[in-house]
Structures are given as structure tokens and as C-alpha cells.
Design an enzyme around this catalytic site. Structure first.
Site, PDB file in Angstrom:
ATOM      1  N   SER A 182      -6.263 -12.914   9.304  1.00 26.48           N
ATOM      2  CA  SER A 182      -6.529 -13.805   7.831  1.00 26.48           C
ATOM      3  C   SER A 182      -7.422 -12.187   7.304  1.00 26.48           C
ATOM      4  O   SER A 182      -7.682 -12.050   5.995  1.00 26.48           O
ATOM      5  CB  SER A 182      -6.520 -14.462   7.009  1.00 26.48           C
ATOM      6  OG  SER A 182      -7.334 -15.615   7.511  1.00 26.48           O
ATOM      7  N   HIS A 210      -0.496 -14.771   5.991  1.00 28.15           N
ATOM      8  CA  HIS A 210      -0.049 -14.111   5.894  1.00 28.15           C
ATOM      9  C   HIS A 210       1.565 -12.801   5.976  1.00 28.15           C
ATOM     10  O   HIS A 210       1.854 -11.745   5.140  1.00 28.15           O
ATOM     11  CB  HIS A 210      -1.709 -12.710   5.631  1.00 28.15           C
ATOM     12  CG  HIS A 210      -2.780 -13.836   5.132  1.00 28.15           C
ATOM     13  ND1 HIS A 210      -2.846 -13.951   4.178  1.00 28.15           N
ATOM     14  CD2 HIS A 210      -3.112 -14.612   5.859  1.00 28.15           C
ATOM     15  CE1 HIS A 210      -4.192 -14.137   4.606  1.00 28.15           C
ATOM     16  NE2 HIS A 210      -3.978 -15.149   5.402  1.00 28.15           N
ATOM     17  N   LYS A 242       0.505 -18.101  -1.245  1.00 28.79           N
ATOM     18  CA  LYS A 242      -0.325 -16.187  -1.089  1.00 28.79           C
ATOM     19  C   LYS A 242       0.799 -15.580  -1.564  1.00 28.79           C
ATOM     20  O   LYS A 242       1.380 -16.151  -2.731  1.00 28.79           O
ATOM     21  CB  LYS A 242      -0.646 -15.881   0.178  1.00 28.79           C
ATOM     22  CG  LYS A 242      -1.770 -17.189   0.366  1.00 28.79           C
ATOM     23  CD  LYS A 242      -2.751 -17.000   1.833  1.00 28.79           C
ATOM     24  CE  LYS A 242      -3.341 -17.416   2.123  1.00 28.79           C
ATOM     25  NZ  LYS A 242      -3.631 -18.564   3.462  1.00 28.79           N
TER      26      LYS A 242
HETATM   27  C1  LIG Z   1      -4.705 -19.258   3.292  1.00 24.56           C
HETATM   28  C2  LIG Z   1      -4.465 -20.031   5.599  1.00 24.56           C
HETATM   29  C3  LIG Z   1      -4.330 -20.823   5.720  1.00 24.56           C
HETATM   30  C4  LIG Z   1      -4.201 -22.128   4.636  1.00 24.56           C
HETATM   31  O1  LIG Z   1      -3.383 -22.053   3.738  1.00 24.56           O
HETATM   32  P1  LIG Z   1      -3.709 -22.836   2.397  1.00 24.56           P
HETATM   33  O2  LIG Z   1      -2.476 -23.591   2.206  1.00 24.56           O
HETATM   34  O3  LIG Z   1      -4.363 -21.735   1.088  1.00 24.56           O
HETATM   35  O4  LIG Z   1      -4.239 -23.801   2.429  1.00 24.56           O
HETATM   36  C5  LIG Z   1      -3.834 -21.578   6.714  1.00 24.56           C
HETATM   37  N1  LIG Z   1      -3.547 -20.307   7.670  1.00 24.56           N
HETATM   38  C6  LIG Z   1      -4.633 -19.109   7.024  1.00 24.56           C
HETATM   39  C7  LIG Z   1      -3.754 -17.661   7.863  1.00 24.56           C
HETATM   40  C8  LIG Z   1      -4.461 -18.597   6.216  1.00 24.56           C
HETATM   41  O5  LIG Z   1      -4.400 -17.304   6.141  1.00 24.56           O
END
Ligand SMILES: *Cc1c(COP(=O)(O)O)cnc(C)c1O
Length: 388
Positions: A182, A210, A242
Site C-alpha cells: 500500500s 489495491h 478503494k
Molecule cells: C486500506 C487497506 C486495508 C484496509 O481496508 P479498509 O476497507 O480501508 O479498512 C487493508 N489492507 C490493505 C493493504 C490496505 O491498503
């Protein structure tokens, strides 16, 4: 301890954060999520969101959400195992399973909760977890909760992981990895990880926060990107806040894994079901994702434009093939200075510092979306070149 001493201690700790360039501050965004932001009455171009396809404010999703509110109301009213599992949630799970090619999927309220639920449900004392050093905080926290023996391997290092697996006497083994890291934007070596999981009889948990919606044919995610079929030992976690432009997450896996998570994942069981509005908006989002080849092509074009534009300048990009394009600066204060200078020029790029990233690797995390224009990326490149 008296109350005033407690407060004084916190004040001192907060002052230390400021001194270290680690104090976070929120900015209130006075606009829907998109490339154009408004903060404190100022218009900015934002390179902050993970809304990679630009769907968060898409008219089709808005319509689906409004129609859903009229049909289903706002709240689910209970946890999924009581009465909070409604037709839209059930339909979305079916769609997610079909889209990812796994037999079954389970909807969670957030990705953080999904990770916190999966890991302790699958492994415990006597088991072993093998985690990439740069995994997301939610996976790190999940490991803490699981009480299994855990070992971290150097980022993406298959040989190091192989040594750890070979030396492990644990009866159940779980490999944990982000698919797209991330804060770096690079990809995990998923084919190699799967090969090791098969050779050492381990589970492979893939966090595709992502990659889902962005990578692979029709945005089916990182497994599709590598042409990895939905293998029985893969537990696939995708998030829906996302690229999917809404919020939530899901786990897709073998039928027995999903049934077990439904029975045992505490962050699934002991929380209110997500809003049916979200489930309906997400069904609409999945349709859009599948038909967003043009959006993805534009996104990759922007990434190339940024990389070409900054090549040979003092700005050091990481070798990221994704929408996450970090500019490594190193020093916390310097990173903040550059982020503030960009902000003054109307460009909003987040400064990412420890503990989100390792010490000495503070960075600007540029995140590109299909909603950005070539001109907006040109403005960012020009401003960075000016500041260099
Ligand atoms: C953003 C993210 C999460 C968390 O997801 P949310 O739905 O925002 O709680 C988990 N793992 C990774 C790699 C992320 O980037």
C-alpha cells in the site's frame, strides 16, 4: 495516577510527535471524493484518494444508493448472523464470488475488520504465520490477535520465506501478504508464494486492497493479473472502499473456509451488518468495474506520464507498476516541507511518515485515479520539478 498527570504525560508525548515531524493533522475536505478538492475554502487538485477508478462519486453508484435507501432503508439493524443479512448483501456476495472465481464470498464491513477476522479464525497457538515485512497494519494487528507463532520475511523475498517454511514444525501454516503494497505500490511475487504454499502445505492469504478493480482482466484483481486460478489454498481478501468507490470488504475462498469464517471470525460476528445501501451501490460498482477497461487504460497512461515526467530529476520514484506512485524523500521534516510547498501551489499530496512506513523512508504518496486528467498530472510534475 491523578488525572492531571495523565493529561500532562499525553501532552508531552504529543509535543514529542511534533518535534519528530510525526504529528498528524486532518484536513476537512469540503467536497465529494474526486480529483478536485476544497479545503478551507481553497480549491486543490488531490492526489490522495484510493478511488482508483473514480467511482466514489459516480452517477450510477449515487443512483443505486438512492434507490436502495428508498427500498431497503438505511441501517441493517443487526449483525449478519442475527437479522442484518439482507437480500442485497446476499446478492453482492454471490456477485463477488462469481467475479473473483471463488466458490463463495463473505462480506465484511471494512478491510481492517476482514483481516482482523480471518487470521485468528484460521490459526492459533501451535500454528505458524509467515508475513511480509511491509504488510499493511491491519495484517500486522491480525497476527497479534492470532496468538500463533509469527515470523516476518524480508519484503518479497521468496528464498527467505522458503527457509522459514522449511524450518517450521507447525501443523498449520499461513502465509500473509499484501498483493499490492500500500505504501510502495509494488506487487507481491504471488506465483512464487503460491508455489511455496503448495510445496509446504500452507494457506496463502492475499490482501488485494489495491489490486481489486484495478489489476487483471476486467479489474478482477492481482490473482487475475498473474493468471493465477482460484486455488483451494488461497484466501483472497478484497476491499471495497478503494477502486470500488464505496466501503466494505470481502473474503473469497473455498466453501469450507467461508463457512468457517462465518462461524468464527469475530469481526464478522460481533458487528452490525453493513448498510444495505452500501451493498446495492457495490453491486452497481462491480458492473462498472467489469466495464472499465477505458478507465484502467487512462490510469496506466497517467502513471507512465508521471514516471516519464520525473525521470532524471532529484525525485526518486519506486519501481511501482500500479496507481500508487511514492516519491521517496527520507527525512520526516523535509517530506512535510515538500508536501506543504505543493499544497501552497494547490496540489494535495499526502506526506507518509513512520510508523506507516519504515524510519528514514518518509515519502509523498502520489495516488493516481482514472478521474485525473493529463493536465492535472502535468501540473504535479511541473510543480515537483520547480521545487527540485
Ligand atoms: C486500506 C487497506 C486495508 C484496509 O481496508 P479498509 O476497507 O480501508 O479498512 C487493508 N489492507 C490493505 C493493504 C490496505 O491498503
Amino acid at each position: 495516577m491523578s488525572e492531571s498527570i495523565l493529561h500532562a504525560e499525553l501532552a508531552a508525548q504529543l509535543a514529542q510527535l511534533t518535534a519528530d515531524g510525526l504529528k498528524r493533522r486532518r484536513r476537512t475536505l469540503d467536497a465529494p471524493c474526486g480529483p478536485l478538492a476544497r479545503v478551507d475554502g481553497r480549491d486543490l487538485i488531490s492526489f490522495c484518494s484510493n478511488d482508483y477508478l473514480g467511482l466514489a462519486n459516480d452517477p450510477a453508484l449515487i443512483e443505486a444508493a438512492c434507490a436502495a435507501a428508498r427500498t431497503w432503508g438505511v441501517g441493517s439493524g443487526a449483525s449478519h448472523l442475527v437479522s442484518g443479512h439482507q437480500t442485497p448483501h446476499e446478492a453482492l456476495e454471490m456477485k463477488l464470488a462469481a467475479f473473483t472465481g471463488f466458490p463463495r464470498a463473505l462480506l465484511f464491513s471494512t478491510g481492517y475488520m476482514a483481516n482482523l477476522g480471518i487470521v485468528p479464525a484460521l490459526v492459533g497457538r501451535g500454528d505458524a504465520i509467515f508475513a511480509d515485512k511491509l504488510n499493511h497494519a491491519s495484517l500486522i494487528d491480525a497476527v497479534q490477535l492470532a496468538r500463533a507463532e509469527s515470523q516476518r520475511y524480508a519484503h518479497g523475498d521468496l528464498a527467505a520465506l522458503e527457509r522459514l517454511l522449511a524450518a517450521s514444525p507447525a501443523k498449520r501454516k499461513l502465509i500473509l501478504t499484501d498483493a499490492v503494497f500500500s505504501m510502495d505500490g509494488d506487487l507481491a511475487p504471488l506465483p512464487g508464494l503460491l508455489e511455496l504454499a503448495e510445496r509446504f502445505d500452507a494457506w496463502l492469504v492475499v490482501d488485494d486492497a489495491h489490486g481489486f478493480g484495478v489489476l487483471g482482466a476486467q479489474g478482477r484483481g492481482s490473482l487475475a493479473h498473474f493468471a493465477i486460478p482460484a486455488a483451494q489454498r488461497i484466501i483472497y481478501m478484497g476491499t471495497l472502499g478503494k477502486a470500488a468507490g464505496a466501503s466494505g470488504a470481502f473474503v473469497a475462498a473455498h466453501e469450507a473456509v467461508i463457512e468457517w469464517l462465518l462461524q468464527r471470525a469475530r469481526s464478522y460476528i460481533f458487528t452490525t451488518g453493513s448498510s444495505p445501501i452500501m451493498a446495492c451501490a457495490l453491486a452497481s460498482s462491480l458492473e462498472l468495474i467489469a466495464h472499465s477497461d477505458a478507465r484502467r487504460a487512462h490510469l496506466w497512461q497517467l502513471a507512465t506520464q508521471l514516471r516519464d515526467g520525473l525521470a532524471g530529476t532529484r525525485w526518486q520514484l519506486l519501481p511501482s507498476p500500479t496507481a500508487i506512485q511514492p516519491v521517496i524523500i527520507g527525512d520526516n521534516h523535509e517530506t512535510l516541507r515538500v508536501a506543504n510547498a505543493l499544497f501552497e501551489r494547490g496540489l494535495w499530496v499526502p506526506a507518509i511518515r513512520p510508523p506507516t512506513v519504515p524510519k528514514g523512508t518518509a515519502r509523498l504518496r502520489v495516488s493516481l485515479t482514472a478521474a485525473h486528467s493529463t493536465e492535472q498530472v502535468t501540473q504535479l510534475v511541473d510543480a515537483l520539478c520547480d521545487l527540485a
